[in-house]
Design a protein around this motif. Structure first.
Motif, short mmCIF file in Angstrom:
data_model
loop_
_atom_site.label_atom_id
_atom_site.label_comp_id
_atom_site.label_asym_id
_atom_site.label_seq_id
_atom_site.Cartn_x
_atom_site.Cartn_y
_atom_site.Cartn_z
N HIS A 8 0.85 -1.18 0.00
CA HIS A 8 0.00 0.00 0.00
C HIS A 8 0.89 1.23 0.00
N GLN A 9 0.82 1.97 -1.08
CA GLN A 9 1.63 3.17 -1.21
C GLN A 9 1.11 4.27 -0.30
N THR A 10 2.00 5.09 0.19
CA THR A 10 1.61 6.23 1.01
C THR A 10 2.37 7.45 0.54
N ASP A 11 1.76 8.60 0.68
CA ASP A 11 2.40 9.85 0.27
C ASP A 11 3.04 10.58 1.45
N VAL A 12 2.43 10.48 2.61
CA VAL A 12 2.91 11.20 3.79
C VAL A 12 2.85 10.27 5.00
N VAL A 13 3.92 10.29 5.80
CA VAL A 13 3.91 9.55 7.06
C VAL A 13 4.29 10.54 8.15
N LEU A 14 3.40 10.70 9.11
CA LEU A 14 3.66 11.58 10.25
C LEU A 14 3.82 10.72 11.49
N LYS A 15 4.73 11.09 12.36
CA LYS A 15 4.95 10.36 13.61
C LYS A 15 4.79 11.33 14.77
N TYR A 16 4.08 10.88 15.81
CA TYR A 16 3.99 11.70 17.01
C TYR A 16 3.96 10.80 18.24
N THR A 29 -0.84 8.64 5.13
CA THR A 29 -1.84 9.37 4.36
C THR A 29 -1.58 9.23 2.86
N ASP A 30 -2.63 8.93 2.15
CA ASP A 30 -2.58 8.87 0.70
C ASP A 30 -3.25 10.14 0.19
N LEU A 31 -2.49 11.04 -0.39
CA LEU A 31 -3.00 12.34 -0.77
C LEU A 31 -3.90 12.31 -2.00
N LYS A 32 -3.98 11.20 -2.72
CA LYS A 32 -4.84 11.12 -3.89
C LYS A 32 -6.31 11.29 -3.51
N SER A 33 -6.65 11.05 -2.26
CA SER A 33 -8.06 11.16 -1.86
C SER A 33 -8.47 12.61 -1.57
#
Length: 67
Positions: A8-16, A29-33
């Motif tokens: 599953h491709q992803t465009d953004v990965v944020l870590k907190y 997050t997949d920004l295509k949506s």
């Protein structure tokens, strides 16, 4: 268990650091949506600042600490 070759491709990965779970959480997050016009630096910056403030408040809260 058979390993899947599908990824599953992803465009953004944020870590907190989640103060409730006491562990790192990764948001994929997949920004295509999203519509092109809905992704703007200012709105992303505001959302991340808000998340940071919420995490900071939770860390300082004795109520959340006892939960």
């Amino acid at each position: 268990m058979k390993r899947s070759e599908h990824t599953h491709q992803t465009d953004v990965v944020l870590k907190y650091a989640d103060p409730y779970l006491n562990k790192a959480v990764y948001l994929h997050t997949d920004l295509k949506s999203y519509a092109v016009g809905s992704i703007a630096l200012d709105s992303i910056k505001k959302a991340l600042e808000s998340l940071g403030k919420a995490i900071g408040c939770a860390r300082a809260s004795t109520g959340w600490e006892t939960r």
